[in-house]
Write an enzyme that holds these catalytic residues in place. Structure first.
Site, PDB file in Angstrom:
ATOM      1  N   ILE A  92      71.314 -65.009 -22.125  1.00 41.59           N
ATOM      2  CA  ILE A  92      70.250 -64.503 -22.985  1.00 41.59           C
ATOM      3  C   ILE A  92      70.217 -62.983 -22.928  1.00 41.59           C
ATOM      4  CG2 ILE A  92      68.830 -66.572 -23.013  1.00 41.59           C
ATOM      5  CD1 ILE A  92      67.269 -65.576 -20.697  1.00 41.59           C
ATOM      6  N   GLU A  93      69.709 -62.378 -23.988  1.00 44.65           N
ATOM      7  CA  GLU A  93      69.862 -60.933 -24.179  1.00 44.65           C
ATOM      8  C   GLU A  93      69.172 -60.097 -23.111  1.00 44.65           C
ATOM      9  OE1 GLU A  93      66.762 -59.448 -27.472  1.00 44.65           O
ATOM     10  OE2 GLU A  93      68.012 -61.094 -28.195  1.00 44.65           O
ATOM     11  N   GLN A  94      68.130 -60.626 -22.496  1.00 48.00           N
ATOM     12  CA  GLN A  94      67.459 -59.852 -21.450  1.00 48.00           C
ATOM     13  C   GLN A  94      68.326 -59.721 -20.200  1.00 48.00           C
ATOM     14  OE1 GLN A  94      66.066 -62.151 -23.339  1.00 48.00           O
ATOM     15  NE2 GLN A  94      64.378 -61.101 -24.349  1.00 48.00           N
ATOM     16  N   GLY A  95      69.332 -60.589 -20.056  1.00 46.43           N
ATOM     17  CA  GLY A  95      70.307 -60.395 -18.993  1.00 46.43           C
ATOM     18  C   GLY A  95      70.603 -61.583 -18.108  1.00 46.43           C
TER      19      GLY A  95
ATOM     20  N   SER B  90      70.716 -55.570 -19.330  1.00 45.86           N
ATOM     21  CA  SER B  90      70.697 -55.936 -20.747  1.00 45.86           C
ATOM     22  C   SER B  90      71.714 -55.165 -21.597  1.00 45.86           C
ATOM     23  CB  SER B  90      69.286 -55.741 -21.303  1.00 45.86           C
ATOM     24  OG  SER B  90      69.133 -56.395 -22.533  1.00 45.86           O
TER      25      SER B  90
END
Length: 536
Positions: free
Chosen positions: A327-330, A354
């Protein structure tokens, strides 16, 4: 020099006209107390004025963490560039920032989150800007909106189309922040920062570098202070040499409506049986069908919406771990969380900063992405970023454009029509009342994903709804599956604004998807990757 100062003292350091970069992802990692202090200083003194703020991902969530709304004041905020914005339910009053954006009070831009991180990295290295193909033929492209969210932004373009080395690129000039406001869990007396209670690292390091390297200041909001020399160097994610000032908020929330959960920060692992499974519903039917598109051993990105429940489908089917979620937050691996904790994962394998997760996405290192849609156009384009009649309900594109720009396989999911009343009976779908708002339209209101570009790049695009599965082809959108109990003409073909191509191999969706019992899901193995020439 003493680095620990009060919130008010830190707010007093921000000069009029400054460009301020804020690290946050909705409620996750939001330096809310610092933003509140800036707003309070303005209300008292009229300063700082005319700030330009940069938000790679949204700051605030309207569920107890106001974020950007603390400083969404006329005179205080001059311009805003954000990957996404706080959203709110359609029945509520729009967040203050949306009132400023839709009221055309300030220039406002929706820049893909990965590109905004890239702009920080280029500014830190004193390079002129970002050359990218991310966003071509979407709302990011200057031949469309050029990221502008209102008329004032359209009058001040921030992206241009250029030719470099014989190819067409989008060019974003570097924007140099003079203040970076970041957040961590712990700071020692020298300003070294650790993130042990955070659900993600986000982009604090890159934002700090951009400000510090250009003569600016870095303010870190933390939960607690500790003595110099007591932090383990391998745990420090932002070194003290980059941090000028520290402010403390002992009550900072870990993420939206979550004071602290050690499973979110990877300090403990939850037993799998403690994760709540999705209740049987129309949305679960769609999530099950999306799950059938996966391969074991693949790395798969998840977006907000129906697709966010797909990991729970695999968990229920005994297939947890068959796919690595990114996921994009990491977060990498584990079980991505839902609702207020979306953007976090429990039992993660790792946490990537991120900006580097976005590098992974932009270069299509992953295998597939599962995303939502608001509208699907005749040419296969998708809108997730704008609805004219409910603008504040959409949060903007976030990392959607970065993720979809080169993704090899994308599965978009959503309801076929908006507002339809549906039920399930004996393994069949029943449409009790048809929806009034069609989502398959001749032309989408906002191009967040370009169907023609996907065709040109050979991307594999599937659209999954409760009543139909469709594929994007060079000739148009092809209907490949329909739900049991559905009338092809009345319930599908007549409900689309444009003609659908009906596959000569049209089949019925598996009846098991529409019944409450487990579906016995099995995933084919991802093909073994080899180098060109056949080397393993």
């Amino acid at each position: 020099m003493k680095k620990h100062i009060t919130l008010q003292e830190a707010a007093d350091l921000i000069p009029d006209g400054a460009i301020v970069s804020v690290s946050s992802s909705s409620g996750l990692g939001c330096p809310d107390a610092m933003l509140k202090a800036i707003g309070e200083r303005f209300e008292t003194t009229g300063h700082p004025r005319d700030l330009t703020t940069l938000h790679p991902i949204a700051a605030g969530d309207m569920s107890g963490i106001k974020g950007i709304d603390h400083i969404a004041r006329k005179g205080l905020l001059k311009k805003i560039l954000a990957g996404s914005y706080p959203s709110g339910p359609s029945s509520s009053e729009p967040p203050l920032i949306w009132q400023m954006v839709t009221g055309n009070e300030i220039p406002a831009y929706n820049i893909p989150s990965g590109i905004l991180f890239d702009m920080h990295r280029e500014a830190a290295a004193k390079r002129p800007g970002v050359l990218t193909k991310v966003g071509l033929e979407t709302f990011v492209d200057p031949e469309r909106q050029g990221c502008a969210m209102n008329e004032r932004a359209s009058a001040e373009p921030i992206v241009e189309k250029v030719t470099f080395d014989g190819e067409t690129w989008l060019y974003f000039r570097s924007i140099i922040p003079k203040v970076a406001i970041i957040r961590a869990t712990t700071a020692d007396e020298r300003g070294n920062l650790t993130y042990e209670h955070e659900g993600a690292y986000l982009g604090g390091l890159d934002q700090a570098l951009a400000a510090r390297n250009n003569g600016g200041i870095v303010i870190a909001q933390v939960k607690r202070l500790c003595k110099d020399g007591t932090l383990k160097p391998h745990d420090v994610r932002v070194p003290g040499m980059l941090v000028d000032y520290i402010v403390v908020d002992p009550d900072q929330k870990q993420t939206t409506q979550t004071p602290y959960d050690p499973a979110i920060s990877g300090e403990i692992f939850r037993p799998l049986e403690t994760f709540e499974l999705q209740e049987f519903s129309i949305q679960k039917v769609i999530a099950r069908r999306v799950a059938q598109e996966l391969e074991a051993g693949s790395c798969v990105n998840l977006g907000f919406g129906i697709s966010a429940n797909v990991p729970r489908i695999l968990l229920e089917e005994g297939l947890h771990g068959a796919v690595t979620w990114v996921i994009e937050q990491g977060a990498v691996g584990g079980v991505p969380l839902l609702d207020f904790a979306f953007g976090c994962a429990s039992n993660a394998d790792a946490y990537m900063p991120s900006p580097y997760q976005f590098t992974y996405f932009q270069g299509a290192g992953f295998d597939a992405s599962l995303l939502s849609f608001l509208e699907i156009g005749k040419d296969g384009s998708v809108n997730v970023s704008k609805l004219a009649f409910r603008p504040h309900v959409t949060a903007g594109a976030g990392g959607f454009v970065d993720i979809t720009a080169r993704a090899r396989k994308i599965v978009f999911s959503g309801m076929f029509n908006a507002g339809a009343k549906l039920s399930l009976s004996d393994g069949k779908l029943v449409i009790d009342k048809e929806g009034k708002l069609r989502k398959l339209v001749n032309e989408v209101e906002h191009v967040t994903f370009s169907g023609p570009r996907a065709i040109a790049q050979g991307q594999d695009i599937t659209y999954v709804t409760e009543r139909a599965v469709m594929k994007l082809t060079a000739d148009g959108i092809m209907l490949t599956e329909i739900a049991p109990g559905i009338d092809l003409k009345r319930d599908i073909l007549d409900q689309s604004e444009f003609p659908l191509i009906v596959s000569d191999r049209l089949k019925t969706m598996d009846a098991e998807l529409f019944a409450e019992a487990r579906i016995g899901l099995s995933l084919p193995a991802k093909p073994f990757r080899t180098l060109k020439g056949g080397q393993a």
